[in-house]
Design a protein around this motif. Structure first.
Motif, mmCIF file in Angstrom:
data_model
loop_
_atom_site.group_PDB
_atom_site.id
_atom_site.type_symbol
_atom_site.label_atom_id
_atom_site.label_comp_id
_atom_site.label_asym_id
_atom_site.label_seq_id
_atom_site.Cartn_x
_atom_site.Cartn_y
_atom_site.Cartn_z
ATOM 1 N N GLY A 1 2.330 8.747 7.483
ATOM 2 C CA GLY A 1 3.130 7.810 6.654
ATOM 3 C C GLY A 1 2.387 6.703 6.266
ATOM 4 O O GLY A 1 2.907 5.522 5.825
ATOM 5 N N ARG A 2 1.143 6.824 5.846
ATOM 6 C CA ARG A 2 0.412 5.736 5.275
ATOM 7 C C ARG A 2 0.593 6.001 3.903
ATOM 8 O O ARG A 2 0.270 7.254 3.346
ATOM 9 C CB ARG A 2 -1.300 5.756 5.815
ATOM 10 N N SER A 3 0.116 5.108 3.020
ATOM 11 C CA SER A 3 0.367 5.152 1.536
ATOM 12 C C SER A 3 -1.101 5.714 1.191
ATOM 13 O O SER A 3 -2.095 5.139 1.715
ATOM 14 C CB SER A 3 0.485 3.649 0.979
ATOM 15 N N ALA A 4 -1.373 6.484 0.365
ATOM 16 C CA ALA A 4 -2.658 6.940 -0.143
ATOM 17 C C ALA A 4 -3.202 5.829 -0.890
ATOM 18 O O ALA A 4 -4.566 5.835 -0.939
ATOM 19 C CB ALA A 4 -2.352 8.253 -0.983
ATOM 20 N N VAL A 5 -2.598 5.145 -1.648
ATOM 21 C CA VAL A 5 -3.150 3.876 -2.306
ATOM 22 C C VAL A 5 -2.507 2.730 -2.051
ATOM 23 O O VAL A 5 -1.121 2.702 -1.874
ATOM 24 C CB VAL A 5 -2.927 4.111 -3.918
ATOM 25 N N PRO A 6 -3.425 1.521 -1.766
ATOM 26 C CA PRO A 6 -2.711 0.266 -1.252
ATOM 27 C C PRO A 6 -1.616 -0.219 -2.265
ATOM 28 O O PRO A 6 -2.027 -0.042 -3.452
ATOM 29 C CB PRO A 6 -3.707 -0.511 -0.926
ATOM 30 N N LEU A 7 -0.552 -0.743 -1.923
ATOM 31 C CA LEU A 7 0.467 -1.288 -2.823
ATOM 32 C C LEU A 7 0.122 -2.604 -3.132
ATOM 33 O O LEU A 7 -0.257 -3.555 -2.311
ATOM 34 C CB LEU A 7 1.696 -1.260 -2.207
ATOM 35 N N GLU A 8 0.054 -3.125 -4.640
ATOM 36 C CA GLU A 8 -0.178 -4.284 -5.014
ATOM 37 C C GLU A 8 1.107 -5.142 -4.984
ATOM 38 O O GLU A 8 2.134 -4.718 -5.527
ATOM 39 C CB GLU A 8 -0.540 -4.123 -6.501
ATOM 40 N N LEU A 9 1.010 -6.297 -4.213
ATOM 41 C CA LEU A 9 2.225 -7.157 -3.826
ATOM 42 C C LEU A 9 2.787 -7.771 -4.954
ATOM 43 O O LEU A 9 4.097 -8.054 -4.980
ATOM 44 C CB LEU A 9 1.671 -7.972 -2.807
ATOM 45 N N ASN A 10 2.018 -8.167 -5.834
ATOM 46 C CA ASN A 10 2.667 -9.072 -7.090
ATOM 47 C C ASN A 10 3.573 -8.353 -8.174
ATOM 48 O O ASN A 10 4.060 -8.681 -9.083
ATOM 49 C CB ASN A 10 1.404 -9.838 -7.702
ATOM 50 N N SER A 11 3.154 -6.823 -8.052
ATOM 51 C CA SER A 11 4.245 -6.010 -9.265
ATOM 52 C C SER A 11 4.752 -5.194 -8.363
ATOM 53 O O SER A 11 5.678 -4.475 -9.232
ATOM 54 C CB SER A 11 2.907 -5.316 -10.155
ATOM 55 N N ALA A 12 5.033 -5.238 -7.177
ATOM 56 C CA ALA A 12 5.728 -4.145 -6.336
ATOM 57 C C ALA A 12 7.349 -4.402 -6.543
ATOM 58 O O ALA A 12 7.603 -5.913 -6.450
ATOM 59 C CB ALA A 12 5.223 -3.811 -5.074
ATOM 60 N N ALA B 1 9.294 0.274 -3.741
ATOM 61 C CA ALA B 1 8.034 0.462 -3.259
ATOM 62 C C ALA B 1 7.572 -0.490 -1.997
ATOM 63 O O ALA B 1 6.843 0.180 -1.112
ATOM 64 C CB ALA B 1 6.905 -0.085 -4.376
ATOM 65 N N LEU B 2 8.141 -1.649 -1.905
ATOM 66 C CA LEU B 2 7.899 -2.327 -0.639
ATOM 67 C C LEU B 2 8.447 -1.743 0.451
ATOM 68 O O LEU B 2 7.748 -1.534 1.519
ATOM 69 C CB LEU B 2 8.446 -3.880 -0.726
ATOM 70 N N ASP B 3 9.713 -1.216 0.293
ATOM 71 C CA ASP B 3 10.208 -0.503 1.339
ATOM 72 C C ASP B 3 9.704 0.853 2.125
ATOM 73 O O ASP B 3 9.720 1.060 3.271
ATOM 74 C CB ASP B 3 11.667 -0.043 0.982
ATOM 75 N N GLY B 4 8.692 1.302 1.126
ATOM 76 C CA GLY B 4 7.891 2.647 1.647
ATOM 77 C C GLY B 4 6.557 1.937 2.576
ATOM 78 O O GLY B 4 5.920 2.914 2.811
ATOM 79 N N VAL B 5 6.386 0.959 2.490
ATOM 80 C CA VAL B 5 5.198 0.477 3.340
ATOM 81 C C VAL B 5 5.554 0.437 4.676
ATOM 82 O O VAL B 5 6.574 -0.101 5.150
ATOM 83 C CB VAL B 5 4.597 -0.848 2.856
ATOM 84 N N THR C 1 13.131 -6.881 4.763
ATOM 85 C CA THR C 1 11.857 -7.425 4.533
ATOM 86 C C THR C 1 11.353 -7.440 3.122
ATOM 87 O O THR C 1 11.004 -8.333 2.488
ATOM 88 C CB THR C 1 10.985 -6.904 5.471
ATOM 89 N N ALA C 2 11.797 -6.415 2.360
ATOM 90 C CA ALA C 2 11.313 -6.259 1.104
ATOM 91 C C ALA C 2 12.042 -7.072 0.167
ATOM 92 O O ALA C 2 11.348 -7.901 -0.563
ATOM 93 C CB ALA C 2 11.723 -4.878 0.435
ATOM 94 N N ARG D 1 -1.195 -4.232 6.924
ATOM 95 C CA ARG D 1 -2.380 -4.876 6.318
ATOM 96 C C ARG D 1 -3.218 -3.933 5.659
ATOM 97 O O ARG D 1 -3.691 -4.441 4.608
ATOM 98 C CB ARG D 1 -3.073 -5.686 7.397
ATOM 99 N N GLU D 2 -3.335 -2.817 5.917
ATOM 100 C CA GLU D 2 -4.237 -1.858 5.380
ATOM 101 C C GLU D 2 -3.655 -1.072 4.037
ATOM 102 O O GLU D 2 -4.326 -0.532 3.235
ATOM 103 C CB GLU D 2 -4.764 -0.964 6.207
ATOM 104 N N GLN D 3 -2.228 -1.358 4.036
ATOM 105 C CA GLN D 3 -1.534 -0.702 2.945
ATOM 106 C C GLN D 3 -1.203 -1.596 1.928
ATOM 107 O O GLN D 3 -0.557 -1.006 0.900
ATOM 108 C CB GLN D 3 -0.194 -0.107 3.720
ATOM 109 N N ILE D 4 -1.520 -2.726 1.918
ATOM 110 C CA ILE D 4 -1.070 -3.623 0.638
ATOM 111 C C ILE D 4 -2.486 -4.533 0.161
ATOM 112 O O ILE D 4 -3.411 -4.654 0.910
ATOM 113 C CB ILE D 4 -0.087 -4.606 1.243
#
Length: 168
Positions: A27-38, A42-46, A53-54, A88-91
């Motif tokens: 369930g972890r993202s392969a690539v961390p998600l960038e918060l300022n453009s998500a 995309a946020l819901d997938g973290v 929360t998104a 924290r490791e996903q964003i």
């Protein structure tokens, strides 16, 4: 060489994973998600971020002008310490995408809308800006007691010190 072998090259998707999927094992993202453009999807997938929360993250991001540190998510009031540890490791946050306030020329309402500018600081900022004509650096604002050192540390990523009004 590629032109000769192009028709023979086949890259298969991993079993059970649709094309374009960004999830990795557990369930972890392969690539961390960038918060300022998500966006909210995309946020819901973290892990640790659901739809509510998104929406809160996006609303706070708009008020703030963007995140310079992912830990600012804790300021939303909806992200708990427990969820923070899960995500924290996903964003990450690209501070180049922050929308800055030109503190020397922004309208009083634009300055007042920033969540890091308390009413008392706003009054001092507007008064000192009128008396002084503006500042060149955040250190100038500390020196004339417009902001405290702590306020300056929080505000610095969000301020621009223009010398002439900026065109939008």
């Amino acid at each position: 060489m590629f032109a000769r072998l192009r028709d023979r090259i086949v890259i298969a998707q991993p079993a059970g994973e649709p094309a374009g999927e960004r999830k990795a094992a557990a369930g972890r993202s392969a690539v961390p998600l960038e918060l300022n453009s998500a966006d909210s999807a995309a946020l819901d997938g973290v892990p640790g971020i659901g739809p509510a929360t998104a929406a809160a993250v996006i609303a706070y991001r708009e008020r703030l002008g963007g995140f310079h540190d992912p830990a600012q998510l804790l300021e939303t009031g909806i992200v708990t310490e427990r969820n923070w540890e899960r995500m924290r490791e996903q964003i990450w946050a690209d501070s180049c995408k922050i929308r800055k306030i030109d503190i020397n020329f922004a309208t009083p309402n634009a300055v007042a809308e920033h969540p890091y500018i308390a009413p008392r600081t706003l009054r001092k900022t507007l008064r000192n800006r009128q008396l002084k004509g503006g500042w060149s650096t955040i250190e100038d604002m500390i020196e004339d007691h417009t902001v405290t050192t702590q306020e300056a540390a929080r505000l610095a990523p969000y301020l621009h010190f223009g010398t002439a009004p900026r065109e939008n």
